[in-house]
Design a protein around this motif. Structure first.
Motif, PDB file in Angstrom:
ATOM      1  N   ALA A 187       0.830  -1.210   0.000  1.00 43.92           N
ATOM      2  CA  ALA A 187       0.000   0.000   0.000  1.00 43.92           C
ATOM      3  C   ALA A 187       0.862   1.257   0.000  1.00 43.92           C
ATOM      4  O   ALA A 187       0.573   2.230  -0.709  1.00 43.92           O
ATOM      5  N   GLU A 188       1.939   1.254   0.800  1.00 44.97           N
ATOM      6  CA  GLU A 188       2.824   2.422   0.852  1.00 44.97           C
ATOM      7  C   GLU A 188       3.544   2.607  -0.472  1.00 44.97           C
ATOM      8  O   GLU A 188       3.669   3.739  -0.975  1.00 44.97           O
ATOM      9  N   VAL A 189       4.013   1.516  -1.060  1.00 45.14           N
ATOM     10  CA  VAL A 189       4.704   1.594  -2.348  1.00 45.14           C
ATOM     11  C   VAL A 189       3.767   2.150  -3.414  1.00 45.14           C
ATOM     12  O   VAL A 189       4.126   3.042  -4.192  1.00 45.14           O
ATOM     13  N   ASP A 190       2.536   1.611  -3.457  1.00 46.11           N
ATOM     14  CA  ASP A 190       1.582   2.058  -4.473  1.00 46.11           C
ATOM     15  C   ASP A 190       1.192   3.517  -4.276  1.00 46.11           C
ATOM     16  O   ASP A 190       0.926   4.232  -5.251  1.00 46.11           O
ATOM     17  N   GLN A 191       1.150   3.979  -3.038  1.00 44.46           N
ATOM     18  CA  GLN A 191       0.842   5.383  -2.786  1.00 44.46           C
ATOM     19  C   GLN A 191       1.955   6.281  -3.299  1.00 44.46           C
ATOM     20  O   GLN A 191       1.693   7.344  -3.883  1.00 44.46           O
ATOM     21  N   VAL A 192       3.201   5.870  -3.113  1.00 49.60           N
ATOM     22  CA  VAL A 192       4.333   6.628  -3.662  1.00 49.60           C
ATOM     23  C   VAL A 192       4.242   6.682  -5.184  1.00 49.60           C
ATOM     24  O   VAL A 192       4.444   7.742  -5.801  1.00 49.60           O
ATOM     25  N   LEU A 193       3.919   5.549  -5.787  1.00 50.92           N
ATOM     26  CA  LEU A 193       3.799   5.492  -7.247  1.00 50.92           C
ATOM     27  C   LEU A 193       2.640   6.357  -7.732  1.00 50.92           C
ATOM     28  O   LEU A 193       2.750   7.055  -8.750  1.00 50.92           O
ATOM     29  N   ARG A 194       1.538   6.329  -7.001  1.00 53.94           N
ATOM     30  CA  ARG A 194       0.369   7.116  -7.398  1.00 53.94           C
ATOM     31  C   ARG A 194       0.670   8.610  -7.315  1.00 53.94           C
ATOM     32  O   ARG A 194       0.297   9.381  -8.219  1.00 53.94           O
ATOM     33  N   THR A 195       1.333   9.034  -6.263  1.00 52.04           N
ATOM     34  CA  THR A 195       1.686  10.451  -6.120  1.00 52.04           C
ATOM     35  C   THR A 195       2.632  10.888  -7.229  1.00 52.04           C
ATOM     36  O   THR A 195       2.479  11.974  -7.809  1.00 52.04           O
ATOM     37  N   PHE A 196       3.605  10.040  -7.526  1.00 52.51           N
ATOM     38  CA  PHE A 196       4.546  10.343  -8.610  1.00 52.51           C
ATOM     39  C   PHE A 196       3.801  10.500  -9.934  1.00 52.51           C
ATOM     40  O   PHE A 196       4.059  11.443 -10.697  1.00 52.51           O
ATOM     41  N   TYR A 197       2.873   9.581 -10.198  1.00 54.11           N
ATOM     42  CA  TYR A 197       2.122   9.631 -11.452  1.00 54.11           C
ATOM     43  C   TYR A 197       1.254  10.883 -11.533  1.00 54.11           C
ATOM     44  O   TYR A 197       1.200  11.548 -12.580  1.00 54.11           O
ATOM     45  N   GLU A 198       0.580  11.232 -10.452  1.00 57.34           N
ATOM     46  CA  GLU A 198      -0.262  12.424 -10.444  1.00 57.34           C
ATOM     47  C   GLU A 198       0.563  13.678 -10.708  1.00 57.34           C
ATOM     48  O   GLU A 198       0.108  14.597 -11.404  1.00 57.34           O
ATOM     49  N   ASN A 199       1.768  13.741 -10.171  1.00 56.46           N
ATOM     50  CA  ASN A 199       2.651  14.876 -10.440  1.00 56.46           C
ATOM     51  C   ASN A 199       3.034  14.933 -11.915  1.00 56.46           C
ATOM     52  O   ASN A 199       3.107  16.023 -12.511  1.00 56.46           O
ATOM     53  N   LYS A 200       3.279  13.774 -12.515  1.00 57.52           N
ATOM     54  CA  LYS A 200       3.621  13.731 -13.936  1.00 57.52           C
ATOM     55  C   LYS A 200       2.436  14.166 -14.801  1.00 57.52           C
ATOM     56  O   LYS A 200       2.617  14.841 -15.822  1.00 57.52           O
ATOM     57  N   VAL A 201       1.234  13.760 -14.408  1.00 61.85           N
ATOM     58  CA  VAL A 201       0.035  14.183 -15.134  1.00 61.85           C
ATOM     59  C   VAL A 201      -0.116  15.698 -15.073  1.00 61.85           C
ATOM     60  O   VAL A 201      -0.422  16.361 -16.080  1.00 61.85           O
ATOM     61  N   GLN A 202       0.117  16.285 -13.903  1.00 58.43           N
ATOM     62  CA  GLN A 202       0.013  17.732 -13.748  1.00 58.43           C
ATOM     63  C   GLN A 202       1.083  18.443 -14.572  1.00 58.43           C
ATOM     64  O   GLN A 202       0.797  19.462 -15.218  1.00 58.43           O
ATOM     65  N   GLU A 203       2.304  17.912 -14.574  1.00 60.30           N
ATOM     66  CA  GLU A 203       3.373  18.503 -15.388  1.00 60.30           C
ATOM     67  C   GLU A 203       3.015  18.464 -16.869  1.00 60.30           C
ATOM     68  O   GLU A 203       3.233  19.434 -17.600  1.00 60.30           O
ATOM     69  N   ASP A 204       2.437  17.338 -17.322  1.00 54.90           N
ATOM     70  CA  ASP A 204       2.059  17.207 -18.724  1.00 54.90           C
ATOM     71  C   ASP A 204       0.944  18.188 -19.077  1.00 54.90           C
ATOM     72  O   ASP A 204       0.953  18.789 -20.159  1.00 54.90           O
ATOM     73  N   LYS A 205       0.002  18.377 -18.161  1.00 55.50           N
ATOM     74  CA  LYS A 205      -1.096  19.314 -18.397  1.00 55.50           C
ATOM     75  C   LYS A 205      -0.576  20.736 -18.500  1.00 55.50           C
ATOM     76  O   LYS A 205      -0.976  21.497 -19.404  1.00 55.50           O
ATOM     77  N   GLU A 206       0.321  21.117 -17.598  1.00 54.65           N
ATOM     78  CA  GLU A 206       0.881  22.471 -17.630  1.00 54.65           C
ATOM     79  C   GLU A 206       1.706  22.692 -18.897  1.00 54.65           C
ATOM     80  O   GLU A 206       1.674  23.779 -19.486  1.00 54.65           O
ATOM     81  N   ARG A 207       2.430  21.660 -19.314  1.00 56.25           N
ATOM     82  CA  ARG A 207       3.230  21.790 -20.538  1.00 56.25           C
ATOM     83  C   ARG A 207       2.340  22.008 -21.755  1.00 56.25           C
ATOM     84  O   ARG A 207       2.628  22.862 -22.606  1.00 56.25           O
ATOM     85  N   LYS A 208       1.253  21.268 -21.850  1.00 54.65           N
ATOM     86  CA  LYS A 208       0.346  21.417 -22.996  1.00 54.65           C
ATOM     87  C   LYS A 208      -0.337  22.774 -23.001  1.00 54.65           C
ATOM     88  O   LYS A 208      -0.530  23.381 -24.065  1.00 54.65           O
ATOM     89  N   GLU A 209      -0.707  23.256 -21.818  1.00 54.41           N
ATOM     90  CA  GLU A 209      -1.324  24.584 -21.735  1.00 54.41           C
ATOM     91  C   GLU A 209      -0.346  25.662 -22.164  1.00 54.41           C
ATOM     92  O   GLU A 209      -0.715  26.617 -22.864  1.00 54.41           O
ATOM     93  N   LEU A 210       0.920  25.512 -21.764  1.00 53.36           N
ATOM     94  CA  LEU A 210       1.935  26.485 -22.163  1.00 53.36           C
ATOM     95  C   LEU A 210       2.146  26.461 -23.665  1.00 53.36           C
ATOM     96  O   LEU A 210       2.235  27.518 -24.315  1.00 53.36           O
ATOM     97  N   GLU A 211       2.218  25.273 -24.254  1.00 56.29           N
ATOM     98  CA  GLU A 211       2.378  25.154 -25.702  1.00 56.29           C
ATOM     99  C   GLU A 211       1.190  25.750 -26.436  1.00 56.29           C
ATOM    100  O   GLU A 211       1.343  26.397 -27.479  1.00 56.29           O
ATOM    101  N   LYS A 212      -0.006  25.557 -25.887  1.00 55.11           N
ATOM    102  CA  LYS A 212      -1.210  26.100 -26.515  1.00 55.11           C
ATOM    103  C   LYS A 212      -1.194  27.625 -26.479  1.00 55.11           C
ATOM    104  O   LYS A 212      -1.506  28.295 -27.474  1.00 55.11           O
ATOM    105  N   ASN A 213      -0.827  28.181 -25.323  1.00 59.99           N
ATOM    106  CA  ASN A 213      -0.775  29.641 -25.204  1.00 59.99           C
ATOM    107  C   ASN A 213       0.267  30.239 -26.132  1.00 59.99           C
ATOM    108  O   ASN A 213       0.039  31.281 -26.757  1.00 59.99           O
TER     109      ASN A 213
END
Length: 557
Positions: free
Chosen positions: A155-181
């Motif tokens: 459970a602890e390992v998967d939570q670390v992985l989930r947090t890492f993935y959510e951060n990557k999703v947010q980074e990808d979203k911000e990158r696409k918004e910047l490219e769009k602007n």
């Protein structure tokens, strides 16, 4: 100087006394002298090497538990010779780094028929990028994030992985918004100030009457939903989660399926474990098959629940031989003759299902077709993806018509596990069950959660493999540990598939030997049609030629 030295000496003395006190408490709490005495007494007649071995075992129990020290990602080939991700886990055991295990995850990429060379090349580049990104994530950030964690704490390992993935999703979203602007700012031009030209008049096809278009557009066709976006590199999450689960099993000297069962049942070992029923593809009705039937993509057989997995496969192999003989003896198909001016027929097929060559039916007509099919062949006990997921009205209709006589299962029509968990609901369509797969960012905790949701809704879970699979047989252990009803591994050929079938035989044998092999009493589908026949709901038809239950998967064309 003397006072400082005296103060430091006094402090050191107090620290030593504190350490001695802690050591005495530790020895007293763990009763170390008594353990050593018993050990020496019990090994009096043993060789010195054996004595040292017993001492080592004794003290190893008091040592720090193994922890993850390094995670390594590699680019390897899958069963189709295409790149995919391998993950290795290294643990620190008694101050030494040791390679514990490795896993290979299947990619979400699937082979598409009639795809242009440009799209094939683009998908190959996307696959290479996805794997290389996943390797980078594993070797750089994830190995740092997981260092020092205990593998048994999934459970602890998967939570670390989930947090890492959510951060990557947010980074990808911000990158696409910047490219769009940036794209919007550079696209400004004086030409945009001019009024847009008027739209051209609707073109009238040659030979087309004025009222033709009005009658053909009686009901708008629901457009296909865009595919769910897959974050590049996300397979690193699922692969690392599986690798850690397998590491924990190896360190505990347990099979992987047992550790998965403990994870699902809150660390309480179930009394019985069941073997999922096999869904085995016997006839592929795709483009390259000599036995092409547009109504179906695959004909899948399910052995009778009373057979062992090995007995069922032996029977299906014999059926496979008979099918191959029948196909070889059948006359070759007649060559298609090209017809001119068939634009009207092509337009007619828009939004419809092609059930035979040149024969099209709309979604409502397909419900009647399936009902007739089940009436004529009662041994069909399941339909996988009978409709597009967009045709939700027809999913309701076919479930109401056939839900008590066969399983209606969503495969590609179902959303991904992460999307289902995010929405907190799996009843998007009306069906009897759905196919789940371990791909992309799906962790072991996600698999437990989705199967719990399925069980809670009293639906059927089918554990399936992707087309780009490898010889890693871990998914069989996952299916057994999660307690799913069916497992869909494909045909009885190719090394990466046969490896999984052999693993299932091994697990079944192990469970039988230790007395934990259970029988799933919910496998009652073979009674449905018998009860319907007694009630007079089905016409009298001859028994099917196959002594097994049949599943037919519809191809949406």
């Amino acid at each position: 100087m003397g006072e400082e030295g005296g103060g430091r000496s006094c402090g050191t003395t107090r620290e030593l006394q504190k350490l001695k006190q802690q050591a005495m408490e530790y020895y007293r709490e763990n009763d170390v002298p008594r353990r050593l005495e018993e050990l020496l007494n019990s090994t009096f007649y043993l060789q010195p090497a054996d004595v040292y071995g017993h001492l080592a075992n004794c003290f190893s129990k008091l040592a720090k538990p193994p922890t993850i020290c390094k995670v390594v990602g590699k680019n390897v080939l899958d069963g189709l010779g295409l790149p995919t991700l391998q993950v290795e886990i290294f643990c620190t055991i008694q101050n030494f780094s040791k390679n514990i295990c490795s896993v290979v995850i299947a990619t979400h990429f699937e082979a598409h028929e009639n795809t242009s060379p440009e799209l094939v090349e683009a998908e190959e580049l996307e696959r290479v990028d996805a794997v290389s990104t996943a390797v980078q994530w594993v070797n750089e950030t994830l190995t740092e994030e997981l260092r020092g964690l205990v593998p048994s704490n999934q459970a602890e390992v998967d939570q670390v992985l989930r947090t890492f993935y959510e951060n990557k999703v947010q980074e990808d979203k911000e990158r696409k918004e910047l490219e769009k602007n940036l794209g919007d700012s550079t696209a400004l031009s004086p030409q945009l100030l001019l009024p847009p030209p008027p739209p051209p008049p609707p073109s009238k096809k040659k030979g087309q009457k004025q009222g033709k278009m009005e009658t053909s557009a009686e009901k708008p066709i629901i457009p296909a939903e865009p595919p769910e976006p897959v974050l590049c590199g996300s397979m690193a999450i699922g692969a690392v989660s599986l690798a850690v689960a397998k590491t924990s099993a190896v360190l505990d000297n347990n099979p992987l399926y047992l550790n998965i069962a403990l994870l699902k049942h809150h660390q309480e070992q179930p009394e019985k474990l069941t073997i999922p029923l096999l869904m085995v593809s016997l006839v592929s009705c795709g483009k390259s098959s000599p036995g092409k039937l547009n109504l179906m993509k695959e004909v899948i057989c399910i052995p009778h629940p009373g057979l062992t997995a090995k007995q069922g496969v032996e029977m299906l192999l014999e059926i496979q031989k008979q099918i191959n003989k029948a196909i070889e003896m059948s006359p070759p198909p007649k060559p298609e003759t090209k017809k001119s001016h068939d634009g009207g027929k092509r337009g007619q097929s828009k939004g419809k299902y092609e059930v035979m060559m040149g024969i099209y039916k709309n979604a409502a007509e397909m419900v009647d077709l399936y009902v007739d099919l089940i009436n004529k062949f009662p041994s069909i006990i399941a339909l996988i993806d009978p409709f597009r997921k967009e045709d939700s009205e027809q999913w309701d209709s076919i479930y109401n018509a056939l839900g008590s006589r066969c399983y209606i299962i969503a495969g590609t029509a179902s959303k991904s596990i992460s999307k289902l968990l995010e929405e907190g609901s799996i009843s998007i369509l009306k069906y009897s069950g759905l196919i789940i797969k371990h791909t992309n960012q799906t962790t072991m905790s996600d698999l437990v959660e989705i199967t719990n949701l399925i069980d809670g809704k009293q639906l059927i879970a089918v554990f399936g493999s992707t087309e780009g699979e490898s010889s890693d047989d871990s998914l069989v252990d996952l299916a057994v540990g999660l307690g799913v009803r069916f497992i869909k591994l494909g045909g009885l050929s190719r090394g990466e598939r046969v490896t999984k079938y052999n693993r299932l035989f091994t697990i079944e044998e192990e469970l039988g030997q230790n007395g934990t092999l259970g029988f799933n009493e919910e496998h009652t589908f073979f009674y449905w049609n018998e009860e319907a026949e007694k009630a007079g709901e089905l016409p009298e038809v001859p028994e099917p030629i196959f002594p097994t239950e049949v599943v037919e998967e519809h191809a949406k064309l």
